[in-house]
Write a protein that holds these residues in place. Structure first.
Motif, PDB file in Angstrom:
ATOM      1  N   GLU A  11       0.827  -1.192   0.000  1.00  7.88           N
ATOM      2  CA  GLU A  11       0.000   0.000   0.000  1.00  7.88           C
ATOM      3  C   GLU A  11       0.862   1.241   0.000  1.00  7.88           C
ATOM      4  O   GLU A  11       2.049   1.208   0.363  1.00  7.88           O
ATOM      5  N   LEU A  12       0.276   2.341  -0.457  1.00  8.09           N
ATOM      6  CA  LEU A  12       0.939   3.634  -0.455  1.00  8.09           C
ATOM      7  C   LEU A  12       0.660   4.345   0.856  1.00  8.09           C
ATOM      8  O   LEU A  12      -0.461   4.292   1.373  1.00  8.09           O
ATOM      9  N   VAL A  13       1.660   5.004   1.401  1.00  5.65           N
ATOM     10  CA  VAL A  13       1.504   5.844   2.590  1.00  5.65           C
ATOM     11  C   VAL A  13       2.060   7.217   2.251  1.00  5.65           C
ATOM     12  O   VAL A  13       3.197   7.331   1.785  1.00  5.65           O
ATOM     13  N   ALA A  14       1.261   8.252   2.453  1.00  6.14           N
ATOM     14  CA  ALA A  14       1.635   9.604   2.011  1.00  6.14           C
ATOM     15  C   ALA A  14       1.960  10.512   3.185  1.00  6.14           C
ATOM     16  O   ALA A  14       1.147  10.670   4.099  1.00  6.14           O
ATOM     17  N   VAL A  15       3.161  11.087   3.157  1.00  7.84           N
ATOM     18  CA  VAL A  15       3.511  12.163   4.075  1.00  7.84           C
ATOM     19  C   VAL A  15       3.262  13.452   3.307  1.00  7.84           C
ATOM     20  O   VAL A  15       4.086  13.894   2.513  1.00  7.84           O
ATOM     21  N   ILE A  16       2.090  14.037   3.509  1.00  9.50           N
ATOM     22  CA  ILE A  16       1.692  15.248   2.789  1.00  9.50           C
ATOM     23  C   ILE A  16       1.875  16.423   3.737  1.00  9.50           C
ATOM     24  O   ILE A  16       1.273  16.483   4.809  1.00  9.50           O
ATOM     25  N   THR A  17       2.699  17.348   3.320  1.00  7.59           N
ATOM     26  CA  THR A  17       3.158  18.419   4.202  1.00  7.59           C
ATOM     27  C   THR A  17       2.745  19.792   3.693  1.00  7.59           C
ATOM     28  O   THR A  17       2.758  20.041   2.486  1.00  7.59           O
ATOM     29  N   ALA A  18       2.400  20.662   4.627  1.00  8.04           N
ATOM     30  CA  ALA A  18       2.117  22.065   4.334  1.00  8.04           C
ATOM     31  C   ALA A  18       2.591  22.886   5.530  1.00  8.04           C
ATOM     32  O   ALA A  18       2.883  22.339   6.598  1.00  8.04           O
ATOM     33  N   VAL A  19       2.681  24.194   5.341  1.00  9.12           N
ATOM     34  CA  VAL A  19       3.010  25.105   6.442  1.00  9.12           C
ATOM     35  C   VAL A  19       1.948  26.193   6.465  1.00  9.12           C
ATOM     36  O   VAL A  19       1.636  26.802   5.434  1.00  9.12           O
ATOM     37  N   HIS A  20       1.373  26.440   7.647  1.00 12.28           N
ATOM     38  CA  HIS A  20       0.336  27.468   7.782  1.00 12.28           C
ATOM     39  C   HIS A  20       0.618  28.281   9.038  1.00 12.28           C
ATOM     40  O   HIS A  20       0.751  27.734  10.139  1.00 12.28           O
ATOM     41  N   ASP A  21       0.724  29.597   8.881  1.00  9.46           N
ATOM     42  CA  ASP A  21       0.989  30.495  10.013  1.00  9.46           C
ATOM     43  C   ASP A  21       2.203  30.048  10.824  1.00  9.46           C
ATOM     44  O   ASP A  21       2.183  30.041  12.067  1.00  9.46           O
ATOM     45  N   GLY A  22       3.257  29.642  10.139  1.00  8.15           N
ATOM     46  CA  GLY A  22       4.483  29.259  10.820  1.00  8.15           C
ATOM     47  C   GLY A  22       4.425  27.909  11.502  1.00  8.15           C
ATOM     48  O   GLY A  22       5.311  27.587  12.311  1.00  8.15           O
ATOM     49  N   GLU A  23       3.425  27.107  11.196  1.00  7.25           N
ATOM     50  CA  GLU A  23       3.288  25.788  11.818  1.00  7.25           C
ATOM     51  C   GLU A  23       3.451  24.708  10.749  1.00  7.25           C
ATOM     52  O   GLU A  23       2.739  24.706   9.744  1.00  7.25           O
ATOM     53  N   PRO A  24       4.383  23.758  10.933  1.00  4.86           N
ATOM     54  CA  PRO A  24       4.539  22.675   9.967  1.00  4.86           C
ATOM     55  C   PRO A  24       3.441  21.637  10.175  1.00  4.86           C
ATOM     56  O   PRO A  24       3.242  21.137  11.283  1.00  4.86           O
ATOM     57  N   LEU A  25       2.732  21.287   9.109  1.00  4.88           N
ATOM     58  CA  LEU A  25       1.568  20.420   9.211  1.00  4.88           C
ATOM     59  C   LEU A  25       1.743  19.146   8.398  1.00  4.88           C
ATOM     60  O   LEU A  25       2.436  19.132   7.385  1.00  4.88           O
ATOM     61  N   ALA A  26       1.064  18.105   8.844  1.00  3.37           N
ATOM     62  CA  ALA A  26       0.983  16.856   8.092  1.00  3.37           C
ATOM     63  C   ALA A  26      -0.482  16.466   7.990  1.00  3.37           C
ATOM     64  O   ALA A  26      -1.232  16.578   8.962  1.00  3.37           O
ATOM     65  N   LEU A  27      -0.891  16.016   6.817  1.00  6.22           N
ATOM     66  CA  LEU A  27      -2.264  15.563   6.631  1.00  6.22           C
ATOM     67  C   LEU A  27      -2.412  14.171   7.238  1.00  6.22           C
ATOM     68  O   LEU A  27      -1.591  13.280   6.992  1.00  6.22           O
ATOM     69  N   THR A  29      -5.280  10.966   9.009  1.00  9.74           N
ATOM     70  CA  THR A  29      -6.607  10.356   9.031  1.00  9.74           C
ATOM     71  C   THR A  29      -6.808   9.708  10.402  1.00  9.74           C
ATOM     72  O   THR A  29      -5.905   9.720  11.246  1.00  9.74           O
ATOM     73  N   GLU A  30      -7.985   9.143  10.607  1.00 14.19           N
ATOM     74  CA  GLU A  30      -8.269   8.414  11.852  1.00 14.19           C
ATOM     75  C   GLU A  30      -7.952   9.246  13.094  1.00 14.19           C
ATOM     76  O   GLU A  30      -7.255   8.819  14.008  1.00 14.19           O
ATOM     77  N   ASP A  31      -8.465  10.492  13.102  1.00 12.67           N
ATOM     78  CA  ASP A  31      -8.262  11.390  14.254  1.00 12.67           C
ATOM     79  C   ASP A  31      -6.778  11.594  14.565  1.00 12.67           C
ATOM     80  O   ASP A  31      -6.370  11.668  15.730  1.00 12.67           O
ATOM     81  N   GLY A  32      -5.981  11.690  13.504  1.00 10.76           N
ATOM     82  CA  GLY A  32      -4.569  11.977  13.686  1.00 10.76           C
ATOM     83  C   GLY A  32      -3.696  10.780  13.979  1.00 10.76           C
ATOM     84  O   GLY A  32      -2.499  10.945  14.210  1.00 10.76           O
ATOM     85  N   ARG A  33      -4.242   9.585  13.942  1.00 10.59           N
ATOM     86  CA  ARG A  33      -3.462   8.406  14.296  1.00 10.59           C
ATOM     87  C   ARG A  33      -2.787   7.759  13.083  1.00 10.59           C
ATOM     88  O   ARG A  33      -1.961   6.869  13.258  1.00 10.59           O
ATOM     89  N   ARG A  34      -3.159   8.165  11.881  1.00 12.50           N
ATOM     90  CA  ARG A  34      -2.551   7.570  10.695  1.00 12.50           C
ATOM     91  C   ARG A  34      -2.298   8.638   9.632  1.00 12.50           C
ATOM     92  O   ARG A  34      -2.932   9.684   9.609  1.00 12.50           O
ATOM     93  N   LEU A  35      -1.385   8.321   8.751  1.00 15.06           N
ATOM     94  CA  LEU A  35      -1.180   9.107   7.546  1.00 15.06           C
ATOM     95  C   LEU A  35      -2.116   8.569   6.463  1.00 15.06           C
ATOM     96  O   LEU A  35      -2.551   7.416   6.534  1.00 15.06           O
ATOM     97  N   PRO A  36      -2.434   9.377   5.462  1.00 16.14           N
ATOM     98  CA  PRO A  36      -3.256   8.861   4.358  1.00 16.14           C
ATOM     99  C   PRO A  36      -2.586   7.649   3.721  1.00 16.14           C
ATOM    100  O   PRO A  36      -1.394   7.659   3.429  1.00 16.14           O
ATOM    101  N   SER A  37      -3.347   6.593   3.520  1.00 14.52           N
ATOM    102  CA  SER A  37      -2.793   5.366   2.950  1.00 14.52           C
ATOM    103  C   SER A  37      -3.877   4.640   2.179  1.00 14.52           C
ATOM    104  O   SER A  37      -5.077   4.837   2.402  1.00 14.52           O
TER     105      SER A  37
END
Length: 298
Positions: A11-27, A29-37
């Motif tokens: 399976e694919l697992v995605a580390v999708i990253t953005a920065v908003h208001d000086g905060e590094p973010l990751a997308l 799923t599952e209430d923050g317990r998993r990465l998109p896969s």
């Protein structure tokens, strides 16, 4: 052997990253317990193309820069072991939803912008006790050196790209929830399912290394931006502060940006000039990046 191979899932697992208001973010799923896969896509001409298409369908986000990370083997998966093929993808987000979670909730020690009190007060003493456990003094010395190099202790420099090594050391010491520890998440971070926190740490380390010699940081800012926003984005990713004038001299010296002729009025003071990335620099030079210093400076 063939029967075993047929039973291995991928399976694919995605580390999708953005920065908003000086905060590094990751997308997540599952209430923050998993990465998109999701299941490996086979209908595209390449895995990367499949990854882009899958992310857009699943999340609605178009990715800029995409890079394959590693393939992780999860032997604990039921009913069959699984290969997790991980990718790093960069994007921008104007209004993050709850699915976007700060890296720092998972790795609070990775933010050095406000100092290193968390490491000195909580992690360093625990690492020191672990290093001194073995009766074999040679092993104890090796452990202490490893802790110092990994976490920038005892005069060793802090190396931003060692995010994965820091997480793995804390796992080995037994300080993180995934290792069975009952710990304060403000100190050792939020847990994730399976190997997803390890995969996220891999993505963070790769991105931090990449921005030192390739201009991928521009995938995390809008098409036009102020130099202040560019610097805060670099600092969010790197996890440490940069000297303002030195940073601007670096960007201008490498001719990475050009003025748009417009200004930003919402900066709270004098209107700030807006810039855009000169994408032609990729044709002019093979390696152009932000050349981040590895030591935090104020």
């Amino acid at each position: 052997m063939a029967d075993v191979a047929e039973q291995v899932e991928a399976e694919l697992v995605a580390v999708i990253t953005a920065v908003h208001d000086g905060e590094p973010l990751a997308l997540t799923t599952e209430d923050g317990r998993r990465l998109p896969s999701g299941p490996l896509q086979t209908e595209h001409r390449s895995m990367q193309a499949g990854m882009r298409s899958w992310v857009t369908r699943q999340t609605g986000h178009d990715l800029g820069y995409v890079e394959q990370l590693y393939t992780f083997a999860d032997r604990r998966r039921a009913p069959h072991p699984a290969l997790e093929i991980s990718y790093l993808g960069l994007t921008t987000v104007a209004s993050p939803t709850d699915s976007w979670v700060s890296w720092l909730e998972y790795f609070p020690w990775e933010d050095r912008r406000a100092g290193d009190d968390l490491i000195e007060a909580h992690l360093a003493p625990a690492l020191s006790r672990w290093a001194d456990e073995p009766p074999d003094r040679e092993l104890a010395v090796r452990r202490r050196l490893r802790c110092a190099v990994t976490f920038g202790l005892e005069g060793q420099p802090w190396l931003p790209g060692m995010a994965l090594q820091r997480y793995e050391l804390l796992y080995e010491v037994g300080l993180v929830p995934e290792a069975g520890a009952s710990a304060d998440p403000e100190v050792t971070g939020r847990p994730m399912d399976r190997d997803h926190r390890r995969i996220l740490a891999t993505g963070i380390g790769r991105l931090r290394a990449k921005i030192q010699y390739r201009p991928v940081i521009f995938e995390l800012v809008p098409e036009s931006f102020t130099l202040g926003r560019l610097q805060s984005t670099v600092e969010a990713v790197a996890g440490h502060q940069l000297h303002k004038q030195n940073f601007r001299r670096l960007v201008e010296h490498q001719e990475l940006v050009e003025e748009t002729g417009e200004v930003e009025h919402s900066t709270g003071g004098r209107p700030a000039k807006l810039f855009r990335f000169r994408r032609e620099v990729l044709d002019e030079r093979e390696a152009a990046g932000t050349k981040l210093p590895i030591v935090r400076s104020r």
